[in-house]
Write an enzyme that holds these catalytic residues in place. Structure first.
Site, PDB file in Angstrom:
ATOM      1  N   LYS A 109     -15.716  76.235   3.300  1.00 40.35           N
ATOM      2  CA  LYS A 109     -16.442  77.455   3.541  1.00 40.35           C
ATOM      3  C   LYS A 109     -17.947  77.184   3.687  1.00 40.35           C
ATOM      4  CE  LYS A 109     -13.589  80.268   0.440  1.00 40.35           C
ATOM      5  NZ  LYS A 109     -13.689  81.082  -0.810  1.00 40.35           N
ATOM      6  N   GLY A 110     -18.391  76.061   3.151  1.00 36.26           N
ATOM      7  CA  GLY A 110     -19.819  75.815   2.970  1.00 36.26           C
ATOM      8  C   GLY A 110     -20.663  75.874   4.231  1.00 36.26           C
ATOM      9  N   ASP A 118     -21.457  63.892   1.417  1.00 36.33           N
ATOM     10  CA  ASP A 118     -21.698  63.358   0.075  1.00 36.33           C
ATOM     11  C   ASP A 118     -21.056  61.961   0.008  1.00 36.33           C
ATOM     12  OD1 ASP A 118     -22.417  63.404  -2.636  1.00 36.33           O
ATOM     13  OD2 ASP A 118     -20.639  64.467  -3.243  1.00 36.33           O
ATOM     14  N   PHE A 137     -27.096  68.444  -7.549  1.00 40.74           N
ATOM     15  CA  PHE A 137     -26.051  69.365  -7.118  1.00 40.74           C
ATOM     16  C   PHE A 137     -26.698  70.537  -6.369  1.00 40.74           C
ATOM     17  CE2 PHE A 137     -22.548  72.283  -7.131  1.00 40.74           C
ATOM     18  CZ  PHE A 137     -21.525  71.419  -6.767  1.00 40.74           C
ATOM     19  N   ASP A 153     -21.799  76.415  -2.364  1.00 37.41           N
ATOM     20  CA  ASP A 153     -21.488  77.052  -3.656  1.00 37.41           C
ATOM     21  C   ASP A 153     -21.362  76.074  -4.809  1.00 37.41           C
ATOM     22  OD1 ASP A 153     -18.997  75.813  -2.842  1.00 37.41           O
ATOM     23  OD2 ASP A 153     -18.025  77.039  -4.364  1.00 37.41           O
ATOM     24  N   ARG A 190     -23.636  81.060  -3.053  1.00 36.09           N
ATOM     25  CA  ARG A 190     -23.590  80.907  -1.586  1.00 36.09           C
ATOM     26  C   ARG A 190     -24.594  81.814  -0.888  1.00 36.09           C
ATOM     27  NH1 ARG A 190     -18.991  77.973  -0.063  1.00 36.09           N
ATOM     28  NH2 ARG A 190     -17.132  78.408  -1.296  1.00 36.09           N
TER      29      ARG A 190
HETATM   30  P1  IMP Z   1     -17.598  64.428   0.422  1.00 31.16           P
HETATM   31  O1  IMP Z   1     -16.192  64.423   0.931  1.00 31.16           O
HETATM   32  O2  IMP Z   1     -17.748  63.752  -0.900  1.00 31.16           O
HETATM   33  O3  IMP Z   1     -18.601  63.948   1.446  1.00 31.16           O
HETATM   34  O4  IMP Z   1     -17.944  65.921   0.057  1.00 31.16           O
HETATM   35  C1  IMP Z   1     -18.161  66.856   0.980  1.00 31.16           C
HETATM   36  C2  IMP Z   1     -17.874  68.239   0.411  1.00 31.16           C
HETATM   37  O5  IMP Z   1     -18.066  68.330  -1.010  1.00 31.16           O
HETATM   38  C3  IMP Z   1     -18.859  69.182   1.015  1.00 31.16           C
HETATM   39  O6  IMP Z   1     -18.310  69.750   2.174  1.00 31.16           O
HETATM   40  C4  IMP Z   1     -19.055  70.204  -0.058  1.00 31.16           C
HETATM   41  O7  IMP Z   1     -18.055  71.190   0.061  1.00 31.16           O
HETATM   42  C5  IMP Z   1     -18.820  69.458  -1.338  1.00 31.16           C
HETATM   43  N1  IMP Z   1     -20.091  69.035  -1.946  1.00 31.16           N
HETATM   44  C6  IMP Z   1     -20.630  67.808  -1.966  1.00 31.16           C
HETATM   45  N2  IMP Z   1     -21.819  67.787  -2.590  1.00 31.16           N
HETATM   46  C7  IMP Z   1     -22.040  69.074  -2.950  1.00 31.16           C
HETATM   47  C8  IMP Z   1     -23.140  69.728  -3.641  1.00 31.16           C
HETATM   48  O8  IMP Z   1     -24.149  69.125  -4.033  1.00 31.16           O
HETATM   49  N3  IMP Z   1     -23.008  71.053  -3.798  1.00 31.16           N
HETATM   50  C9  IMP Z   1     -21.922  71.771  -3.392  1.00 31.16           C
HETATM   51  N4  IMP Z   1     -20.896  71.210  -2.753  1.00 31.16           N
HETATM   52  C10 IMP Z   1     -20.954  69.868  -2.536  1.00 31.16           C
HETATM   53 MG    MG Z   2     -17.724  71.632   2.411  1.00 30.14          MG
END
Ligand code: IMP
Ligand code: MG
Length: 204
Positions: free
Chosen positions: A70-71, A130, A179, A186, A192
């Protein structure tokens, strides 16, 4: 529980079966406050810059935007309105299962993609890269469907936590290992709606 642990816990449980323990529930309302990292005016300038770059590269192309829910929903809405290109937009929702669930970092599509991808020019839109697991999953998935081209646009990059290498073709901002919430992003479905990109600060 230190904020970093809470954030790590959340990151590894940001999927369908997320469980928030009582300790985090107790902390989250009173002691964790969002602090502005990127104000809305800077976000606006960053989105405009991205739109200019993307528009230049896709002029005359029938673009298919795939936005990761959703982000990314606010970012996607702002970006596509500035592109001024005859694009289509589709949404995907992914679920990830962290270390404490079955398989580490396993990402899955929650519904099959309901649009043809073969031969299309695709731009994937993500809120934060991330560890890189989420975007590398969707990019590999789409690559197998043989698009004409495939690129990634991310609002935020948190390179300090990268596990899987990812090429971000269009990047808004690099953020520190904090974070992040706001502008569509969110923490447990909270924050959000904030117009600025914020970092959660531990005031406990
Ligand atoms: P990854 O697969 O570890 O790259 O994470 C990506 C997903 O994790 C993003 O699409 C976000 O939904 C969530 N995410 C990663 N870091 C954060 C953060 O600092 N705040 C909120 N959501 C996060
Ligand atoms: Mg996301």
């Amino acid at each position: 529980m230190p904020l970093r642990e809470i954030a790590n816990y959340y990151c590894s449980h940001n999927g369908l079966f997320r469980v928030i323990p009582q300790k985090i529930k107790e902390r989250r309302n009173s002691q964790i406050k969002p602090r502005i990292l990127i104000p809305s005016s800077e976000i606006e300038a960053g989105v405009s810059r991205l739109a200019t770059d993307i528009r230049r590269d896709y002029l005359g192309v029938n673009l298919l935007v795939i936005s990761i829910l959703k982000g990314s929903f606010i970012f996607t809405a702002d970006l596509i309105r500035r592109l001024d290109l005859p694009l289509e937009v589709h949404f995907v929702q992914l679920s990830s299962y962290g270390r404490r669930m079955e398989s580490a970092g396993k990402v899955q599509l929650m519904q099959p993609l309901n649009c043809p991808v073969k031969g299309r020019h695709i731009l994937v839109i993500e809120d934060i890269v991330d560890t890189g697991k989420t975007v590398s999953f969707i990019m590999e998935y789409l690559k197998r469907e043989q698009p004409a081209s495939l690129k990634l646009c991310a609002l935020l990059d948190k390179p300090s936590r990268r596990v899987v290498p990812v090429t971000i073709d269009y990047l808004g901002f690099t953020v520190p290992d904090k974070f992040i919430v706001g502008y569509g992003i969110d923490w447990d479905e909270k924050f959000r709606y904030l117009p600025d990109i914020c970092a959660l600060e531990d005031e406990g």
